[in-house]
Write a protein that holds these residues in place. Structure first.
Motif, PDB file in Angstrom:
ATOM      1  N   GLU B 258       0.896  -1.395   0.010  1.00 41.80           N
ATOM      2  CA  GLU B 258      -0.163  -0.244   0.019  1.00 41.80           C
ATOM      3  C   GLU B 258       0.793   1.466  -0.089  1.00 41.80           C
ATOM      4  N   LYS B 259       2.028   1.184   0.721  1.00 40.28           N
ATOM      5  CA  LYS B 259       2.963   2.288   0.663  1.00 40.28           C
ATOM      6  C   LYS B 259       3.800   2.322  -0.822  1.00 40.28           C
ATOM      7  N   GLY B 260       3.683   1.283  -1.540  1.00 39.84           N
ATOM      8  CA  GLY B 260       4.563   1.388  -2.910  1.00 39.84           C
ATOM      9  C   GLY B 260       5.803   0.411  -2.636  1.00 39.84           C
ATOM     10  N   GLU B 261       5.787  -0.371  -1.630  1.00 38.61           N
ATOM     11  CA  GLU B 261       6.882  -0.956  -1.257  1.00 38.61           C
ATOM     12  C   GLU B 261       6.961  -2.327  -2.315  1.00 38.61           C
ATOM     13  N   LYS B 262       7.948  -2.599  -3.136  1.00 37.37           N
ATOM     14  CA  LYS B 262       7.875  -3.821  -3.690  1.00 37.37           C
ATOM     15  C   LYS B 262       8.264  -4.894  -3.140  1.00 37.37           C
ATOM     16  N   VAL B 263       7.507  -5.484  -2.086  1.00 40.35           N
ATOM     17  CA  VAL B 263       7.778  -6.855  -1.258  1.00 40.35           C
ATOM     18  C   VAL B 263       6.883  -8.000  -1.676  1.00 40.35           C
ATOM     19  N   GLY B 264       7.445  -9.019  -1.517  1.00 34.11           N
ATOM     20  CA  GLY B 264       6.452 -10.274  -1.527  1.00 34.11           C
ATOM     21  C   GLY B 264       6.733 -11.310  -0.444  1.00 34.11           C
ATOM     22  N   LEU B 265       6.321 -12.294  -0.394  1.00 35.23           N
ATOM     23  CA  LEU B 265       6.325 -13.324   0.557  1.00 35.23           C
ATOM     24  C   LEU B 265       6.189 -14.740   0.000  1.00 35.23           C
ATOM     25  N   ILE B 266       7.196 -15.709   0.246  1.00 34.05           N
ATOM     26  CA  ILE B 266       7.042 -17.077  -0.175  1.00 34.05           C
ATOM     27  C   ILE B 266       6.599 -17.754   1.483  1.00 34.05           C
ATOM     28  N   ARG B 267       5.368 -18.151   1.420  1.00 37.69           N
ATOM     29  CA  ARG B 267       4.744 -18.699   2.577  1.00 37.69           C
ATOM     30  C   ARG B 267       4.961 -20.311   2.492  1.00 37.69           C
ATOM     31  N   LEU B 268       5.735 -20.950   3.287  1.00 36.19           N
ATOM     32  CA  LEU B 268       5.984 -22.278   3.346  1.00 36.19           C
ATOM     33  C   LEU B 268       4.975 -22.952   4.065  1.00 36.19           C
ATOM     34  N   LYS B 269       4.403 -24.017   3.310  1.00 35.94           N
ATOM     35  CA  LYS B 269       3.332 -24.865   4.158  1.00 35.94           C
ATOM     36  C   LYS B 269       3.874 -26.170   4.501  1.00 35.94           C
ATOM     37  N   THR B 270       4.927 -26.692   3.697  1.00 33.73           N
ATOM     38  CA  THR B 270       5.983 -27.805   4.061  1.00 33.73           C
ATOM     39  C   THR B 270       7.241 -27.306   4.352  1.00 33.73           C
ATOM     40  N   LEU B 271       7.726 -28.128   5.354  1.00 33.63           N
ATOM     41  CA  LEU B 271       9.007 -27.611   5.668  1.00 33.63           C
ATOM     42  C   LEU B 271      10.116 -28.734   5.392  1.00 33.63           C
ATOM     43  N   TRP B 272       9.594 -30.176   5.190  1.00 39.39           N
ATOM     44  CA  TRP B 272      10.140 -31.106   4.562  1.00 39.39           C
ATOM     45  C   TRP B 272       8.932 -31.895   4.027  1.00 39.39           C
ATOM     46  N   PRO B 273       9.087 -32.061   2.639  1.00 45.77           N
ATOM     47  CA  PRO B 273      10.071 -31.498   1.934  1.00 45.77           C
ATOM     48  C   PRO B 273      10.034 -30.005   1.899  1.00 45.77           C
ATOM     49  N   TYR B 274      11.101 -29.515   1.605  1.00 47.73           N
ATOM     50  CA  TYR B 274      11.338 -27.922   1.628  1.00 47.73           C
ATOM     51  C   TYR B 274      10.798 -27.392   0.261  1.00 47.73           C
ATOM     52  N   PRO B 275      10.146 -26.356   0.168  1.00 46.58           N
ATOM     53  CA  PRO B 275       9.332 -26.154  -0.998  1.00 46.58           C
ATOM     54  C   PRO B 275      10.375 -25.193  -1.914  1.00 46.58           C
ATOM     55  N   VAL B 276      11.496 -25.855  -2.597  1.00 49.21           N
ATOM     56  CA  VAL B 276      12.455 -25.255  -3.218  1.00 49.21           C
ATOM     57  C   VAL B 276      11.689 -24.814  -4.568  1.00 49.21           C
ATOM     58  N   LYS B 277      10.699 -25.213  -5.081  1.00 45.49           N
ATOM     59  CA  LYS B 277      10.045 -24.989  -6.205  1.00 45.49           C
ATOM     60  C   LYS B 277       9.466 -23.439  -6.403  1.00 45.49           C
ATOM     61  N   ALA B 278       9.228 -23.163  -4.880  1.00 42.28           N
ATOM     62  CA  ALA B 278       8.542 -21.894  -4.791  1.00 42.28           C
ATOM     63  C   ALA B 278       9.456 -20.474  -4.953  1.00 42.28           C
ATOM     64  N   PHE B 279      10.650 -21.135  -5.080  1.00 38.56           N
ATOM     65  CA  PHE B 279      12.077 -19.951  -5.405  1.00 38.56           C
ATOM     66  C   PHE B 279      12.339 -19.699  -6.705  1.00 38.56           C
ATOM     67  N   LYS B 280      11.394 -20.729  -7.667  1.00 37.40           N
ATOM     68  CA  LYS B 280      11.796 -20.524  -9.100  1.00 37.40           C
ATOM     69  C   LYS B 280      10.941 -19.332  -9.748  1.00 37.40           C
ATOM     70  N   GLU B 281       9.781 -19.035  -8.691  1.00 38.31           N
ATOM     71  CA  GLU B 281       8.972 -17.780  -9.317  1.00 38.31           C
ATOM     72  C   GLU B 281       9.302 -16.601  -8.796  1.00 38.31           C
ATOM     73  N   LEU B 282      10.677 -16.372  -8.198  1.00 41.25           N
ATOM     74  CA  LEU B 282      11.222 -15.103  -7.890  1.00 41.25           C
ATOM     75  C   LEU B 282      11.682 -14.316  -9.261  1.00 41.25           C
ATOM     76  N   GLY B 283      11.345 -13.055  -9.061  1.00 41.03           N
ATOM     77  CA  GLY B 283      11.381 -12.226 -10.408  1.00 41.03           C
ATOM     78  C   GLY B 283      12.622 -11.661 -10.544  1.00 41.03           C
ATOM     79  N   PRO B 284      12.953 -10.992 -11.673  1.00 42.13           N
ATOM     80  CA  PRO B 284      14.461 -10.358 -11.732  1.00 42.13           C
ATOM     81  C   PRO B 284      14.972  -9.202 -10.992  1.00 42.13           C
ATOM     82  N   ASN B 285      13.826  -8.421 -10.422  1.00 36.72           N
ATOM     83  CA  ASN B 285      14.220  -7.342  -9.421  1.00 36.72           C
ATOM     84  C   ASN B 285      14.625  -7.620  -8.226  1.00 36.72           C
ATOM     85  N   LEU B 286      14.837  -9.032  -7.871  1.00 39.38           N
ATOM     86  CA  LEU B 286      15.028  -9.373  -6.518  1.00 39.38           C
ATOM     87  C   LEU B 286      16.336  -8.872  -5.879  1.00 39.38           C
ATOM     88  N   LYS B 287      16.199  -8.062  -4.766  1.00 36.94           N
ATOM     89  CA  LYS B 287      17.451  -7.518  -4.113  1.00 36.94           C
ATOM     90  C   LYS B 287      17.615  -7.922  -2.703  1.00 36.94           C
TER      91      LYS B 287
END
Lengths: 245, 348
Positions: B258-287
């Protein structure tokens, strides 16, 4: 007339040391199971120690962590109440590391049959002191002989359970040092199983058993030792029966 | 059906009942005790088995015996109680016995405290008991999610004959929310294994090797990762979290967006297996990635780093190891400001 006894159908060769009493008790239990008609409806709850070599025999078994057979047998029996569940343990397993599980199964009056081999030492690990080791007995952890003032006095599990839990079905101590006592022990084991079939509650039978390997005695002298040294400390007989209830 | 207002622990107990659990053994320990209390009467009502055991060790061994005899089993505990169960976790794996454990985490070492937290991350996801083994770990962020996870956990456990842990937290167990309870179900089909007294289907007939087991772990890793990604595609900074901290991160992301900050969240629902696939969706602007967890060292951040290495993500990794409790949105916002302004040291 010669009496020929046949091996129970469910028996395999045992894997214990020559002269060990476990093999005799394994056979007695199997004879009782088959005589009671439960050969297709039983399970042994084992844990850790020489006693777990019972799994060389046929049939269902569950091997729990060291000492935990009393708890595992509880889980099995509550899940399958019509199956004969027999906890088979050594004195170290049932009376030392597993004392809590053993006493609490008796406390709950679980409908189980518990058979405990007392050979006064931890056999599988090479003969360390157990709570049942005799005063002055030399083991690898009581090399000068058991000093009871330092290590405590011998433990009497069947008496402890009979005296503490008045509602249980059966508590007894037998021996396999000679034929007469082997036959008496078989009767005790059979009563312990029959009680479970009758849903009468918890039964425990301790069996004094030779351990020639760790006693450093030959098999016959081991039996003599049971008669001369162990009987005065560990009296044989029934400490609690269903009739006492 | 109308939603019911239920306490997290009671809901966990009822979810197990709905999922067809027929055996529970446990021992009281705060903050998980209400599961034991709830099931003490509920299991009896339904003709199922409940045992108040003499210890956590006995409880887990009762569960193992019952599981080996074909029961659907669950137990619950916290902190040191789970430590006592760890030997059982390992034994269960050695015999391929499925059972579900709800760990309602209390924070801290030794006796610990009664604060909420995620200080058991390493223990629950990396082993804990002796030997090489894995358990599936679900991390719910709400009571409804916990109910749904418990409901399916038995099926996963029995399919692979593996243990499942529900990674709950003290606050999740103690708070109340409106919940939709799923219908009663039973195990589908008959088990083709299990002690039945005949000697034909029991432990004796377990024929498997540890190498087959490892292949099975890989299959679970491939198929059972669960996560939810929120606004990650264009995000510059992405929070990574599970459980209650993740729930707070959802609001944090909303507020910062709402303040215009470009933030996101990976919310993990399983911890094993660790959801590595979630990280494939990270975009090119990642800092940067910020692991938010309620322990004092930062534990999960190591898995964030390993996953980034896997996908050659070079953004710095920060950790907000909040400590005991549940962070507030403003606290996470403050941490974010710190990271963004370069005042926070990167962990990896």
């Amino acid at each position: 007339m010669a009496a020929i006894k046949t091996l129970p159908t469910g028996a395999n060769k045992h894997t214990f040391c020559p002269g060990c009493g476990h093999g005799i008790v394994n056979r007695l239990i199997r004879e009782c199971i088959e005589e009671l008609g439960y050969q297709d409806n039983y399970c042994f709850a084992l844990a850790v120690g020489c006693s777990c070599n019972l799994h060389s025999q046929k049939g269902d078994f569950f091997q729990a962590a060291h000492g935990r057979a009393g708890a595992a047998a509880t889980g099995i029996k509550r899940t399958r109440p019509d199956m004969l569940v027999i906890a088979y343990q050594g004195d170290g397993d049932a009376g030392v590391i597993g004392l809590a599980e053993t006493l609490n199964a008796a406390y709950r009056n679980e409908n189980l049959s518990v058979i405990i081999i007392n050979n006064t030492n931890f056999g599988m690990t090479g003969g360390q002191m157990s709570w049942t080791t005799m005063p002055g007995e030399v083991t690898t952890t009581s090399t000068a002989g058991r000093n009871c003032d330092y290590n405590g006095y011998p433990q009497h599990l069947p008496e402890m359970i009979a005296n503490s839990f008045s509602h249980i079905a059966y508590s007894a101590r037998g021996s396999v040092a000679d034929v007469k006592h082997i036959m008496e022990t078989k009767k005790m084991i059979k009563k312990a199983l029959q009680n479970q079939i009758d849903k009468a509650g918890y039964s425990i039978v301790e069996v004094l058993s030779p351990c020639p390997t760790n006693w450093h005695l030959d098999p016959l002298k081991s039996c003599d030792r049971i008669e001369n040294e162990l009987y005065p400390e560990y009296p044989l007989g029934e400490f609690k029966t269903r009739e006492d209830k | 059906m109308a939603k019911e207002l239920l306490k997290g622990n009671a809901a966990a107990g009822e979810a197990a009942v709905r999922a067809g659990a027929d055996f529970f053994a446990g021992y009281p320990i705060t903050p998980s005790t209400e599961i034991l209390e709830y099931l003490s009467s509920r299991m009896g009502e339904l003709g199922r088995t409940f045992i108040q055991a003499e210890s956590e060790i006995a409880a887990v061994n009762m569960v193992l015996g019952a599981s080996a005899a074909g029961a659907r089993c669950i137990t619950a505990s916290s902190g040191t109680g789970i430590s006592l169960k760890m030997e059982g976790y390992s034994y269960a794996e050695s015999m391929k016995l499925p059972f579900v454990v709800v760990n309602v985490q209390r924070h801290g070492v030794g006796l610990g405290g009664l604060d909420s937290g995620q200080s058991d991350y390493f223990r629950e996801t990396k082993g804990g008991g002796q030997g090489d083994y894995r358990r599936v770990v679900y991390a719910p962020s709400s009571i409804q999610e916990q109910v749904d996870m418990i409901y399916k956990s038995f099926d996963v456990a029995e399919k692979y004959r593996i243990g499942v842990t529900i990674f709950s937290e003290a606050v999740l167990g103690q708070m109340m929310e409106a919940v939709d309870m799923p219908p009663f179900k039973k195990r589908e089909g008959e088990l083709d294994w299990g002690i039945d007294g005949t000697g034909k289907k029991g432990i004796r007939n377990n024929k498997w090797t540890i190498f087959e087991r490892v292949e099975m772990y890989h299959e679970i890793e491939e198929q059972y990762q669960e996560w939810e990604n929120i606004n990650v595609e264009d995000a510059e900074y992405v929070f990574v979290a599970a459980g209650l901290p993740a729930r707070v991160c959802i609001d944090t992301v909303k507020k910062l967006r709402e303040k215009g900050e470009k933030v996101g969240l990976i919310r993990l629902k399983t911890l094993w297996p660790y959801p590595v696939k979630a990280f494939k969706e990270l975009g090119p602007n990642l800092k940067g990635l910020i692991s938010v967890e309620t322990n004092v060292q930062g534990q999960m951040v190591e898995d964030v780093a390993l996953t980034c290495r896997k996908f050659k993500i070079n953004a710095p990794i920060y950790c907000y190891a909040y400590g005991p409790g549940v962070p507030m949105v403003k606290e996470i916002v403050a941490k974010y400001e710190e990271v963004k302004s370069g005042k926070c040291e990167e962990r990896f």
